[in-house]
Design a protein around this motif. Structure first.
Motif, mmCIF file in Angstrom:
data_model
loop_
_atom_site.group_PDB
_atom_site.id
_atom_site.type_symbol
_atom_site.label_atom_id
_atom_site.label_comp_id
_atom_site.label_asym_id
_atom_site.label_seq_id
_atom_site.Cartn_x
_atom_site.Cartn_y
_atom_site.Cartn_z
ATOM 1 N N TYR A 346 0.827 -1.204 0.000
ATOM 2 C CA TYR A 346 0.000 0.000 0.000
ATOM 3 C C TYR A 346 0.864 1.258 0.000
ATOM 4 C CZ TYR A 346 -3.396 -3.512 1.537
ATOM 5 O OH TYR A 346 -4.182 -4.638 1.627
ATOM 6 N N PRO A 347 1.475 1.591 -1.125
ATOM 7 C CA PRO A 347 2.361 2.760 -1.166
ATOM 8 C C PRO A 347 1.609 4.038 -0.815
ATOM 9 C CG PRO A 347 1.893 1.936 -3.387
ATOM 10 C CD PRO A 347 1.379 0.911 -2.432
ATOM 11 N N TRP A 348 2.269 4.896 -0.097
ATOM 12 C CA TRP A 348 1.676 6.145 0.394
ATOM 13 C C TRP A 348 1.220 7.047 -0.747
ATOM 14 C CZ3 TRP A 348 -0.893 8.459 3.837
ATOM 15 C CH2 TRP A 348 -0.798 9.823 4.106
ATOM 16 N N SER A 349 1.876 6.949 -1.893
ATOM 17 C CA SER A 349 1.509 7.795 -3.028
ATOM 18 C C SER A 349 0.151 7.406 -3.619
ATOM 19 C CB SER A 349 2.580 7.709 -4.119
ATOM 20 O OG SER A 349 2.713 6.371 -4.583
ATOM 21 N N GLU A 350 -0.311 6.192 -3.339
ATOM 22 C CA GLU A 350 -1.557 5.703 -3.937
ATOM 23 C C GLU A 350 -2.655 5.412 -2.935
ATOM 24 O OE1 GLU A 350 -0.780 2.369 -6.405
ATOM 25 O OE2 GLU A 350 0.610 3.422 -7.741
ATOM 26 N N TRP A 351 -2.304 5.319 -1.657
ATOM 27 C CA TRP A 351 -3.287 4.903 -0.655
ATOM 28 C C TRP A 351 -3.364 5.896 0.492
ATOM 29 C CZ3 TRP A 351 -6.381 0.466 -0.717
ATOM 30 C CH2 TRP A 351 -6.134 -0.414 -1.767
ATOM 31 N N ASN A 352 -4.597 6.195 0.913
ATOM 32 C CA ASN A 352 -4.795 6.813 2.211
ATOM 33 C C ASN A 352 -4.566 5.739 3.270
ATOM 34 O OD1 ASN A 352 -6.064 9.675 1.712
ATOM 35 N ND2 ASN A 352 -7.100 8.301 0.274
ATOM 36 N N ARG A 353 -3.967 6.135 4.376
ATOM 37 C CA ARG A 353 -3.624 5.142 5.403
ATOM 38 C C ARG A 353 -4.127 5.579 6.779
ATOM 39 N NH1 ARG A 353 2.861 4.493 4.418
ATOM 40 N NH2 ARG A 353 2.876 3.115 2.599
ATOM 41 N N TYR A 354 -4.671 4.610 7.512
ATOM 42 C CA TYR A 354 -5.027 4.811 8.914
ATOM 43 C C TYR A 354 -4.399 3.669 9.704
ATOM 44 C CZ TYR A 354 -8.511 8.176 7.314
ATOM 45 O OH TYR A 354 -9.132 9.257 6.733
ATOM 46 N N VAL A 355 -3.719 4.008 10.779
ATOM 47 C CA VAL A 355 -3.103 2.991 11.634
ATOM 48 C C VAL A 355 -3.699 3.149 13.023
ATOM 49 C CG1 VAL A 355 -0.961 2.044 12.547
ATOM 50 C CG2 VAL A 355 -0.978 3.084 10.266
#
Length: 438
Positions: A346-355
């Motif tokens: 899940y590269p940061w350039s393509e995905w919103n991320r929540y941890v």
């Protein structure tokens, strides 16, 4: 109004009286729902139905072999009639009217309204490039895309800039003693855009007996009225527009990037021996609505579930909330695994991320300060959150949440929430989502 209309009316009333969303999140059975359908219990509205009158078992009808006045027969037993309740109690059987089903999009809208949130997801991954409106301009192109309106405005602007009252200038050529040179200087003073060549030609065309009509320029100006360009155009219109090739512009479509609003949510849970049932339930009650909410907000949502004690491993959602281990706790192991999965899939350039991580804040010595906090700083994400679940209040060695909160006090993408009972869950969800909203 028929029975069908009655049924629909009662169903509508029931849906309007569904459990308050906050009450459902705090105390409802979350397990009745699926990832694509949230089942909110509603307060049952009993529908009217025909039944036997238990007080009068007689009847006036008669059948074969029956005497007048004999009872028609015993009423058939109905569910719930038995004293022992074995045939079922009212409300025990499930039915469609007992739940209000909403998809994650509606759940997100309801939660936004209830909590006063307005989260607007951002598109990341480009899934398509398509032609938009013809808003961009170039100097070359097919004739069908010529921006004629722009060309006309350019020409008209030039026309206005070059225009002057020709009759007025000709009258100046009729002043006694004035020749083309004197008239040209006079037009310069009057800011008239007339060329010397035009004046020479006009003077040559003027009859000799008209070259001394006026004794002075002052006399001419007092008697002859100068007509402004705007007045003349309104009165006479425009015969010609001076188009030039350098004014030509051609329209072509803007290239629009269609971006998919996609998100990956990494849920991390402490499964060590100290995470007993009440703590696990509080984690589930907090994380599950967050999953529904983000599913409803994004076009595409994927979830990663990581369990950890002293080590971390990836699990399926069905087992995520039930696992319990007897080992110790090293929270950094989960963040190390999360960083590895995010980097590879899940590269940061393509995905919103929540941890999102949760536990009772107990951690091995120095692990939070030396490893977890640096890992949180290194993992790009829309939002990091830690949820402390301590039903009996803070334990002496439960310091992880406080350390994270203290270190990220000024960060705008880290939230820490404390949940000691179901009543705290909605506030915790608000604390987390409002951090992202801001």
């Amino acid at each position: 109004m028929g029975l069908k209309d009655d049924l629909e009316r009662y169903r509508d009333v029931g849906e309007e009286r569904r459990q308050d969303l906050a009450e459902f999140i705090q105390y409802g059975d979350l397990g009745q729902s699926r990832g694509d359908s949230v089942r909110i219990p509603i307060k049952i509205v009993d529908l009217p139905e025909f039944e036997y009158d238990q007080r009068d078992q007689g009847g006036v009808g008669q059948g074969e072999g029956a005497e007048e006045g004999d009872p028609v027969g015993q009423p058939q037993p109905q569910p719930g009639d038995g004293d022992d309740g074995e045939d079922g109690e009212p409300g025990e059987e499930g039915g469609e009217h007992e739940y209000y089903e909403m998809d994650p999009e509606e759940f997100a809208e309801e939660l936004d309204e209830q909590l006063g949130l307005d989260l607007e997801p951002k598109g990341k991954k480009v899934i398509e490039e398509k032609e938009g409106d013809f808003t961009d301009i170039t100097r070359t192109g097919p004739s069908s895309t010529l921006d004629f309106e722009r060309l006309f405005k350019k020409g008209l602007k030039r026309k206005l800039a070059m225009d002057f009252d020709e009759d007025y200038v000709r009258e100046a050529l009729k002043v006694d003693g004035w020749g083309p040179a004197t008239v040209y200087e006079w037009t310069r003073e009057q800011n008239m855009p007339v060329s010397k060549a035009w004046i020479d030609d006009a003077y040559e065309e003027l009859p000799a007996d008209e070259k001394a009509v006026w004794d002075s320029i002052e006399e001419m100006e007092d008697i002859v009225e100068k007509v402004e360009t705007s007045q003349r155009i309104r009165r006479e219109g425009v015969d010609q527009i001076p188009f030039r090739r350098e004014d030509e512009r051609y329209r072509y479509p803007e290239i629009v990037e269609e971006r998919e609003k996609n998100v990956v949510v990494v849920n991390i849970r402490d499964v060590s021996g100290s995470m007993r049932q009440k703590k696990r339930e509080l984690v589930e009650r907090t994380f599950t609505p967050l999953d529904w909410y983000l599913t409803g907000k994004y076009d595409n949502a994927e979830f990663v579930y990581i369990a950890h004690d002293a080590d971390a491993w990836e699990v399926e959602r069905d087992e995520f909330f039930g696992i319990r281990s007897g080992g110790g706790t090293r929270i950094s192991s989960a963040y190390e695994l999360a960083a590895e999965i995010l980097e590879e899939e899940y590269p940061w350039s393509e995905w919103n991320r929540y941890v999102f991580a949760a536990g009772d804040s107990e951690n091995s010595s120095n692990d939070t300060e030396e490893k977890v906090i640096p890992l949180m700083e290194q993992i790009p994400a829309n939002l990091h959150a830690y949820v402390e679940t301590q039903p009996s209040g803070n334990a002496i060695n439960a310091t992880h949440a406080e350390e994270v909160e203290r270190n990220f006090r000024d960060a705008d993408n880290v939230a820490v929430a404390y949940v000691s009972s179901p009543e705290d869950v909605v506030d915790a969800i608000y604390d987390i989502l409002s951090t992202e909203d801001q």
